[in-house]
Structure formats: structure tokens, C-alpha cells
Design an enzyme around this catalytic site. Structure first.
Site, PDB file in Angstrom:
ATOM      1  N   HIS A 121       0.817  -1.221   0.000  1.00 25.88           N
ATOM      2  CA  HIS A 121       0.000   0.000   0.000  1.00 25.88           C
ATOM      3  C   HIS A 121       0.845   1.263   0.000  1.00 25.88           C
ATOM      4  O   HIS A 121       0.347   2.345   0.301  1.00 25.88           O
ATOM      5  CB  HIS A 121      -0.972  -0.014   1.194  1.00 25.88           C
ATOM      6  CG  HIS A 121      -2.028  -1.065   1.066  1.00 25.88           C
ATOM      7  ND1 HIS A 121      -2.819  -1.490   2.105  1.00 25.88           N
ATOM      8  CD2 HIS A 121      -2.433  -1.801  -0.010  1.00 25.88           C
ATOM      9  CE1 HIS A 121      -3.656  -2.435   1.684  1.00 25.88           C
ATOM     10  NE2 HIS A 121      -3.439  -2.645   0.408  1.00 25.88           N
ATOM     11  N   CYS A 129       3.388  15.023  -6.253  1.00 24.87           N
ATOM     12  CA  CYS A 129       2.262  15.786  -6.814  1.00 24.87           C
ATOM     13  C   CYS A 129       1.302  14.779  -7.452  1.00 24.87           C
ATOM     14  O   CYS A 129       1.725  13.906  -8.217  1.00 24.87           O
ATOM     15  CB  CYS A 129       2.782  16.774  -7.847  1.00 24.87           C
ATOM     16  SG  CYS A 129       1.446  17.538  -8.801  1.00 24.87           S
ATOM     17  N   CYS A 132       1.426  15.715 -11.551  1.00 22.80           N
ATOM     18  CA  CYS A 132       2.604  15.490 -12.413  1.00 22.80           C
ATOM     19  C   CYS A 132       3.636  14.547 -11.799  1.00 22.80           C
ATOM     20  O   CYS A 132       4.664  14.275 -12.423  1.00 22.80           O
ATOM     21  CB  CYS A 132       3.252  16.830 -12.776  1.00 22.80           C
ATOM     22  SG  CYS A 132       4.183  17.581 -11.414  1.00 22.80           S
TER      23      CYS A 132
END
Ligand code: NAD
Length: 243
Positions: A121, A129, A132
Site C-alpha cells: 500500500h 504531486c 505530475c
């Protein structure tokens, strides 16, 4: 107090196995002071996961999402791995454990010294981000920064509800577990899919250490309903006495 017979049984399983793999969940880290999700003191009795730890929240309710993960990061700051993580790392050193597959995002297995760790996980401290994928620090995230390159929202590198697991990590972890002589499952309610399918595909012996009963107890060769730290410490002592 854990029954000495089950401690000896698990010690014998470990000694007889040539390839032991461990699968852990939030329960191995509760003794570090990190609440799990589903037991009576867990997160989800207070908060709905679909509302916060989800791709939907990240995209539609970013402030709630960010506050939830800021809180979890703050909580982690004062905590560290516990004796259970350390014993598993020592067992890897001694060749008794070949790999740890974990659902946890706290990084404690690696901190404790385990080298072959599959974080299914992801990791809460790997900030990026969402738009991007540029990498950032935890400090950037807790200080409410946005991406300097594209203005996107920052997020931790965890698999959110509504997202798939990274396929390469999943495949490697799957192969480890299928082929293990012994699968030792520790501290998980086995409610989260697809991870809860892993014990069902394991061909070897299966042992579960969990504080409470789960809906999958029947598939295990041995179930120990006790705190992970004391069971692992007991087995570790028994191993030392017989070596
Ligand atoms: P869960 O909360 O669904 O189940 C945890 C289980 O551990 C419970 O059945 C509980 O009885 C047991 N447990 C609690 N303390 C224990 C102890 N000391 N010894 C043995 N058992 C103990 O957790 P899960 O099955 O891992 O699934 C929850 C999801 O939550 C995972 O996807 C995981 O990523 C995430 N999560 C991670 C952390 C973390 O990184 N520390 C913490 C909370 C949740």
C-alpha cells in the site's frame, strides 16, 4: 499469557520451513502507538474511510484529505518500530524469514532493519504531486504547499481506496507468498482486498497471529489470538533456547 504449546508449535514450523514469508497489517504497529483501522479502538469507528483515504476525497475534498494525512504523519513522528518489527528483522538476518509483505504505510519494517520488504500500500512519507508526480518532502505536505511545477495537489505515496495496487510490487509479493513453505500472517483483519486473497493462494503452511478472530481463521493451520509483540518475543526466546 500465550500458551507455551502454540509458541513451541510456531517455533517448530519456523525451524522446519526453508522459505518463510511474513504478511503484516496494521496490528503489528499498534504496539508502536499507531491505531489500526478496524478493531474497537481503530480509526474506522470514528471516520469513514471512503470519505478521507480515497481518490474521491483527494480529488473532491482535498482539505479533508490533507488534514487526515497530516494528522497521521504527525502521529507517526513520535512513534517508532516495536519489538515485533525488530524480531522479524533479526529473523531475516538469521535466514529464518525471507521476505516481509506489508499492508502498512508506516515504514517501520524497513526502519527496524528488514531488507526484503514489499509495501503493497505504499509509504506515507513518499510525497508527490498527484498531477505530475514530482517528488516532495513531508515538510512540504504538512506546510500545505502545492506543486511548484504544475500547481497540483500534493499527496502521500499510499494506495487510496479507489486506486489499484502497484502491479510490479503485487506480482513479486504474490510469487513470494505462493511459493513459501510457511506464511506467517500478523495483525490484519483480512478485510482489505486484494491483500486478503494472498493467504488463500499460499501453498505452504499458514499461521495467523491476530488479537481477535477473523472471518478467514478456518484456512490457517494455526491461529494465535494474542498480541503480536508478545507472541513473537515468546517464539524468539524458544528459538534461542533450542539453538
Ligand atoms: P485492520 O485495522 O483492518 O486490522 C488490524 C487487525 O490487527 C485487527 O483484527 C486487530 O484485532 C489486530 N491487532 C491489533 N493490535 C494487534 C496486536 N498488538 N497484535 C496482533 N493483532 C493486533 O488492518 P489491516 O488488515 O492492516 O487493513 C487496514 C488497512 O489500513 C491497510 O490497508 C493498511 O494500509 C492501513 N493501515 C495502516 C496502518 C499503518 O501503516 N500502521 C495503520 C492503520 C491502517
Amino acid at each position: 499469557m500465550v500458551d507455551s504449546k502454540v509458541i513451541e508449535e510456531l517455533r517448530d514450523y519456523l525451524n522446519q520451513s526453508k522459505y518463510t514469508v511474513v504478511l503484516t497489517g496494521a496490528g503489528i504497529s499498534t504496539e508502536s502507538g499507531i491505531p489500526d483501522f478496524r478493531s474497537k479502538d481503530g480509526w474506522w469507528n470514528k471516520i469513514n474511510p471512503a470519505e478521507v483515504a480515497s481518490i474521491k476525497a483527494l480529488e473532491n475534498n482535498y482539505e479533508l484529505f490533507r488534514d487526515f494525512y497530516k494528522y497521521r504523519l504527525m502521529m507517526l513522528e513520535g512513534c517508532k518500530f516495536n519489538r515485533g518489527h525488530k524480531i522479524l528483522a533479526d529473523w531475516e538476518d538469521k535466514g529464518l524469514v525471507k521476505a516481509v509483505v506489508t499492508q502498512n504505510i508506516d515504514g517501520f519494517h524497513k526502519d527496524a532493519g528488514s531488507n526484503r520488504v514489499y509495501e503493497l500500500h505504499g509509504s506515507i512519507s513518499a510525497i508527490r504531486c498527484h498531477a505530475c508526480e514530482k517528488k516532495y518532502t513531508v515538510e512540504d505536505f504538512v506546510n500545505d504547499k502545492n506543486c511548484q511545477a504544475c500547481g497540483g495537489n500534493l499527496r502521500p505515496g499510499v494506495v487510496l481506496f479507489g486506486e489499484g495496487l502497484p502491479s510490479y510490487v503485487w506480482q513479486e509479493a504474490y510469487d513470494e507468498i505462493v511459493n513459501a513453505d510457511l506464511l506467517l500472517v500478523i495483525g490484519t483483519s483480512l478485510n482489505v482486498s486484494p491483500v486478503n486473497s494472498l493467504p488463500t493462494v499460499a501453498k505452504g503452511k499458514k499461521v495467523l497471529i491476530n488479537a481477535e478472530k477473523t472471518h478467514m481463521d478456518d484456512i490457517f493451520d494455526l491461529v494465535i489470538n494474542s498480541a503480536a509483540g508478545s507472541v513473537l518475543a515468546g517464539v524468539n526466546k524458544a528459538l534461542q533456547e533450542t539453538r
